[in-house]
Enzyme design. Structure first.
Site, short mmCIF file in Angstrom:
data_model
loop_
_atom_site.label_atom_id
_atom_site.label_comp_id
_atom_site.label_asym_id
_atom_site.label_seq_id
_atom_site.Cartn_x
_atom_site.Cartn_y
_atom_site.Cartn_z
N SER A 131 -8.17 0.29 -8.93
CA SER A 131 -8.67 1.29 -7.99
C SER A 131 -10.16 1.47 -8.25
O SER A 131 -10.56 1.84 -9.36
CB SER A 131 -7.96 2.63 -8.19
OG SER A 131 -8.76 3.67 -7.63
N HIS A 179 -7.93 -1.69 -4.68
CA HIS A 179 -7.28 -0.50 -4.15
C HIS A 179 -8.37 0.54 -3.86
O HIS A 179 -9.14 0.89 -4.75
CB HIS A 179 -6.28 0.00 -5.20
CG HIS A 179 -5.49 1.21 -4.83
ND1 HIS A 179 -4.29 1.14 -4.16
CD2 HIS A 179 -5.69 2.52 -5.08
CE1 HIS A 179 -3.79 2.36 -4.01
NE2 HIS A 179 -4.63 3.23 -4.55
N ASP A 197 -9.18 4.32 -2.79
CA ASP A 197 -8.60 5.67 -2.71
C ASP A 197 -9.44 6.54 -1.79
O ASP A 197 -10.53 6.99 -2.15
CB ASP A 197 -8.54 6.28 -4.11
CG ASP A 197 -7.36 5.73 -4.89
OD1 ASP A 197 -6.25 5.72 -4.34
OD2 ASP A 197 -7.56 5.31 -6.05
N MET A 226 -9.95 9.96 0.12
CA MET A 226 -9.55 11.38 0.01
C MET A 226 -10.42 12.22 0.94
O MET A 226 -11.64 12.00 1.03
CB MET A 226 -9.72 11.86 -1.43
CG MET A 226 -8.95 11.02 -2.44
SD MET A 226 -8.98 11.75 -4.08
CE MET A 226 -8.29 10.39 -5.06
N HIS A 266 -5.56 3.26 0.42
CA HIS A 266 -4.63 4.36 0.18
C HIS A 266 -5.23 5.63 0.80
O HIS A 266 -6.19 6.19 0.27
CB HIS A 266 -4.45 4.50 -1.35
CG HIS A 266 -3.55 5.62 -1.75
ND1 HIS A 266 -3.43 6.04 -3.06
CD2 HIS A 266 -2.72 6.42 -1.04
CE1 HIS A 266 -2.56 7.03 -3.13
NE2 HIS A 266 -2.12 7.29 -1.92
N MET A 309 -5.25 9.22 1.37
CA MET A 309 -4.79 10.55 0.94
C MET A 309 -5.48 11.56 1.84
O MET A 309 -6.43 12.26 1.45
CB MET A 309 -5.12 10.76 -0.54
CG MET A 309 -4.20 9.95 -1.45
SD MET A 309 -4.88 9.70 -3.09
CE MET A 309 -6.02 8.37 -2.76
N MET A 353 3.66 7.70 -6.21
CA MET A 353 2.58 8.27 -7.03
C MET A 353 3.14 8.75 -8.35
O MET A 353 4.15 9.46 -8.38
CB MET A 353 1.93 9.46 -6.30
CG MET A 353 1.14 9.11 -5.06
SD MET A 353 -0.19 7.93 -5.33
CE MET A 353 -1.18 8.79 -6.56
N ASP A 381 1.06 4.20 -8.72
CA ASP A 381 -0.36 4.54 -8.78
C ASP A 381 -0.52 5.85 -9.53
O ASP A 381 0.02 6.88 -9.11
CB ASP A 381 -0.85 4.69 -7.32
CG ASP A 381 -2.32 5.01 -7.19
OD1 ASP A 381 -3.03 5.05 -8.21
OD2 ASP A 381 -2.75 5.23 -6.04
C1 DX5 Z 1 -4.86 9.25 -7.45
C2 DX5 Z 1 -5.35 7.95 -6.85
C3 DX5 Z 1 -5.22 6.87 -7.86
C4 DX5 Z 1 -6.07 7.13 -9.05
C5 DX5 Z 1 -5.64 6.30 -10.20
O1 DX5 Z 1 -5.47 10.33 -6.97
O2 DX5 Z 1 -4.58 7.59 -5.74
O3 DX5 Z 1 -5.41 5.56 -7.33
O4 DX5 Z 1 -7.41 6.96 -8.80
O5 DX5 Z 1 -6.42 6.61 -11.30
P1 DX5 Z 1 -5.91 6.36 -12.77
O6 DX5 Z 1 -5.45 4.96 -12.87
O7 DX5 Z 1 -7.12 6.64 -13.60
O8 DX5 Z 1 -4.82 7.37 -12.99
ZN ZN Z 2 -4.44 5.29 -4.98
#
Ligand code: DX5
Ligand code: ZN
Length: 247
Positions: A36, A61, A63, A65, A95, A97, A168, A203
């Site tokens: 990620s 990946h 992320d 948000m 991903h 979110m 998750m 994840d």
């Molecule tokens: C969670 C994200 C993950 C996160 C993983 O909020 O969707 O992809 O960044 O981070 P690590 O591997 O550090 O837990």
């Molecule tokens: Zn993620």
């Protein structure tokens, strides 16, 4: 080494023989390791991504948000488009979110995403299934994600409608959180219901110390931000190998 990569003189290990979309449906190897980029150095993003791909990562990946579905704000389609231009052959696993994933499907597909996953908690299962048809019609694969408190029953009735299920193992929002081992039981239940060509991704809080448990629960795509980008570049290959169970 990095210079040679930039000059294109080394084999590009993330280029697979199959079209990129088949990395999920006909993967060349399993499990896939998906760093990620949330924990990468954003000021050196291209180098960071080339480095982990050269060290054995299978895909990237992203992320995304929105500050509503989760408390943090991270990246949007512009970063995805930049990565697509810089790394034409890499598989980009996005991903979402976000509270309204339907708003971002078009922009991320236009930005070169290969795969989109969004959360059942955001819009409910029926809307997730409807959106999956739209995502597929745009030529990319689609996944549904569940948060740690959400039961497997929230997705199992329609699990066949997706290319991937993402479980998750932290409450989403930030990298670097502790792994929630309690999700493994429902993960096994989901794994038992998937067809061979469907992927099961986990994840959050994953690293060499717990990857075997994650694989043992049936997961074949392992995401990691801090475990990969939180160590010096020279050690990232051994982290990726250890997560894969290669050593
Ligand atoms: C969670 C994200 C993950 C996160 C993983 O909020 O969707 O992809 O960044 O981070 P690590 O591997 O550090 O837990
Ligand atoms: Zn993620």
């Amino acid at each position: 080494m990095t210079g040679e990569y930039l000059a294109g003189t080394l084999r590009e290990p993330w280029r697979v023989e199959l079209p990129v979309a088949d990395l999920f449906t006909q993967p060349p190897r399993l499990p896939l390791i998906a760093p990620s980029i949330l924990s990468a150095d954003f000021a050196r993003m291209g180098e960071e991504c080339r480095g982990v791909l050269a060290s054995g990562a299978d895909l990237l990946h992203l992320d995304v948000m929105d500050g509503h579905f989760v408390p943090n704000l991270t990246m949007g389609p512009a970063l995805c488009a930049s990565l697509r231009r810089a790394l034409p052959g890499v598989f980009l696993d996005v991903h979402l979110m976000v509270a309204e994933p339907e708003r971002f499907v078009g922009p991320f597909v236009d930005a070169g995403a290969d795969h989109l996953t969004y959360h059942v908690e955001a819009i409910g299962l029926a809307a997730c299934v409807r959106l999956a048809e739209r995502v597929r019609s745009l030529g990319v694969t689609v996944g549904v994600a569940i948060n740690p408190p959400t039961s497997a029953e929230a997705v199992l009735p329609e699990v066949g409608a997706f290319d991937l299920v993402l479980v998750m193992s932290v409450n989403p929002g930030f990298s670097g959180q502790a792994f929630i081992g309690g999700v493994l039981e429902k993960t096994r239940a989901i794994s038992a219901r998937l067809r061979p060509e469907q992927r099961l991704e986990m994840d959050g809080g994953i690293g060499p110390g717990n990857a075997a448990e994650v694989r043992g629960a049936g997961c074949d795509v392992l995401v990691a931000a801090s475990a990969v980008f939180g160590v010096p570049e020279a050690k990232r290959g051994s982290v990726i190998d250890a997560m894969r169970g290669a050593r």
